[in-house]
Design a protein around this motif. Structure first.
Motif, short mmCIF file in Angstrom:
data_model
loop_
_atom_site.label_atom_id
_atom_site.label_comp_id
_atom_site.label_asym_id
_atom_site.label_seq_id
_atom_site.Cartn_x
_atom_site.Cartn_y
_atom_site.Cartn_z
N TRP A 99 35.88 9.87 67.00
CA TRP A 99 37.15 9.27 67.41
C TRP A 99 38.19 9.36 66.32
CZ3 TRP A 99 37.77 5.38 63.97
CH2 TRP A 99 36.64 4.75 63.48
N LEU A 100 39.43 9.34 66.75
CA LEU A 100 40.60 9.34 65.87
C LEU A 100 41.51 8.23 66.39
CD1 LEU A 100 42.24 10.71 63.59
CD2 LEU A 100 43.25 12.15 65.36
N ARG A 101 41.89 7.31 65.51
CA ARG A 101 42.73 6.16 65.90
C ARG A 101 44.01 6.15 65.09
NH1 ARG A 101 37.70 2.11 65.50
NH2 ARG A 101 36.76 2.63 67.50
N TYR A 102 45.09 5.78 65.77
CA TYR A 102 46.40 5.66 65.14
C TYR A 102 46.97 4.30 65.53
CZ TYR A 102 51.39 6.20 64.32
OH TYR A 102 52.68 6.01 63.91
N ALA A 103 47.55 3.60 64.57
CA ALA A 103 48.19 2.31 64.85
C ALA A 103 49.48 2.22 64.03
CB ALA A 103 47.27 1.15 64.49
N ARG A 104 50.50 1.66 64.67
CA ARG A 104 51.80 1.48 64.00
C ARG A 104 52.30 0.09 64.35
NH1 ARG A 104 57.11 1.55 65.48
NH2 ARG A 104 58.60 2.37 63.99
N THR A 105 52.71 -0.66 63.35
CA THR A 105 53.24 -2.02 63.54
C THR A 105 54.57 -2.14 62.82
OG1 THR A 105 51.01 -2.93 63.64
CG2 THR A 105 52.78 -4.47 63.21
N ARG A 106 55.56 -2.67 63.53
CA ARG A 106 56.87 -2.93 62.94
C ARG A 106 57.16 -4.41 63.15
NH1 ARG A 106 62.43 -3.11 64.46
NH2 ARG A 106 63.76 -2.32 62.82
N TRP A 159 51.55 1.73 59.19
CA TRP A 159 50.81 2.58 60.10
C TRP A 159 49.49 2.97 59.46
CZ3 TRP A 159 49.71 7.49 58.39
CH2 TRP A 159 50.52 7.99 57.38
N THR A 160 48.51 3.20 60.29
CA THR A 160 47.18 3.60 59.82
C THR A 160 46.63 4.70 60.71
OG1 THR A 160 46.09 1.92 61.17
CG2 THR A 160 46.61 1.32 58.92
N ILE A 161 45.82 5.55 60.11
CA ILE A 161 45.06 6.56 60.84
C ILE A 161 43.61 6.44 60.38
CG2 ILE A 161 44.67 9.02 61.20
CD1 ILE A 161 47.63 9.46 60.78
N ASN A 162 42.71 6.29 61.34
CA ASN A 162 41.28 6.18 61.07
C ASN A 162 40.54 7.23 61.87
OD1 ASN A 162 41.50 3.75 59.52
ND2 ASN A 162 41.75 2.64 61.43
N ALA A 163 39.46 7.70 61.31
CA ALA A 163 38.59 8.63 62.02
C ALA A 163 37.15 8.21 61.74
CB ALA A 163 38.82 10.07 61.54
N GLY A 164 36.27 8.49 62.68
CA GLY A 164 34.88 8.13 62.49
C GLY A 164 34.00 8.67 63.59
N THR A 165 32.77 8.27 63.53
CA THR A 165 31.80 8.70 64.52
C THR A 165 30.82 7.58 64.79
OG1 THR A 165 30.26 10.47 65.12
CG2 THR A 165 30.23 9.73 62.84
N SER A 166 30.22 7.62 65.95
CA SER A 166 29.18 6.65 66.30
C SER A 166 28.04 7.40 66.99
CB SER A 166 29.74 5.54 67.20
OG SER A 166 30.20 6.09 68.41
#
Length: 108
Positions: A72-79, A97-104
């Motif tokens: 998975w690849l996740r993106y989040a942005r908060t203002r 803002w953040t970008i995360n990647a990972g696996t399960s």
């Protein structure tokens, strides 16, 4: 000590989920919140955006036919904006803002 002052918070949001293919999925949401607190003499406003793209994969043949792994690849942005009732030019909106990647993995 009771003042009789009421603070108000409003929020509007939505969520999207889509299974693009059998193993590829997308989830996203948008949330907009604003508030007014006359006792503290401030207004607030937040906008959040989040999205996730995930791809399932097969490690071995399972009885249920499902996938055992997911990338998975996740993106989040908060203002966030804090505005006092008396304008202050030194206060600027905060943006994160953040970008995360990972696996399960599923082993059974």
């Amino acid at each position: 000590f009771e003042t009789g002052v009421q603070a108000r918070t409003s929020r509007v949001g939505t969520l999207w989920q889509s299974q693009l293919t059998r193993t590829l999925g997308f989830t996203g949401n948008v949330s907009h919140m604003w508030g007014f607190d006359p006792f503290a003499q401030r207004r607030t406003r937040n906008l959040e955006l989040q999205g996730e793209l995930s791809q399932g994969f097969t490690l071995y043949r399972a009885a249920d036919g499902g996938t055992q792994g997911r990338i998975w690849l996740r993106y989040a942005r908060t203002r966030a904006v804090f505005r006092p009732l008396v304008p202050d030019p030194t206060l600027v909106p905060q943006l994160m803002w953040t970008i995360n990647a990972g696996t399960s993995f599923r082993f059974f």
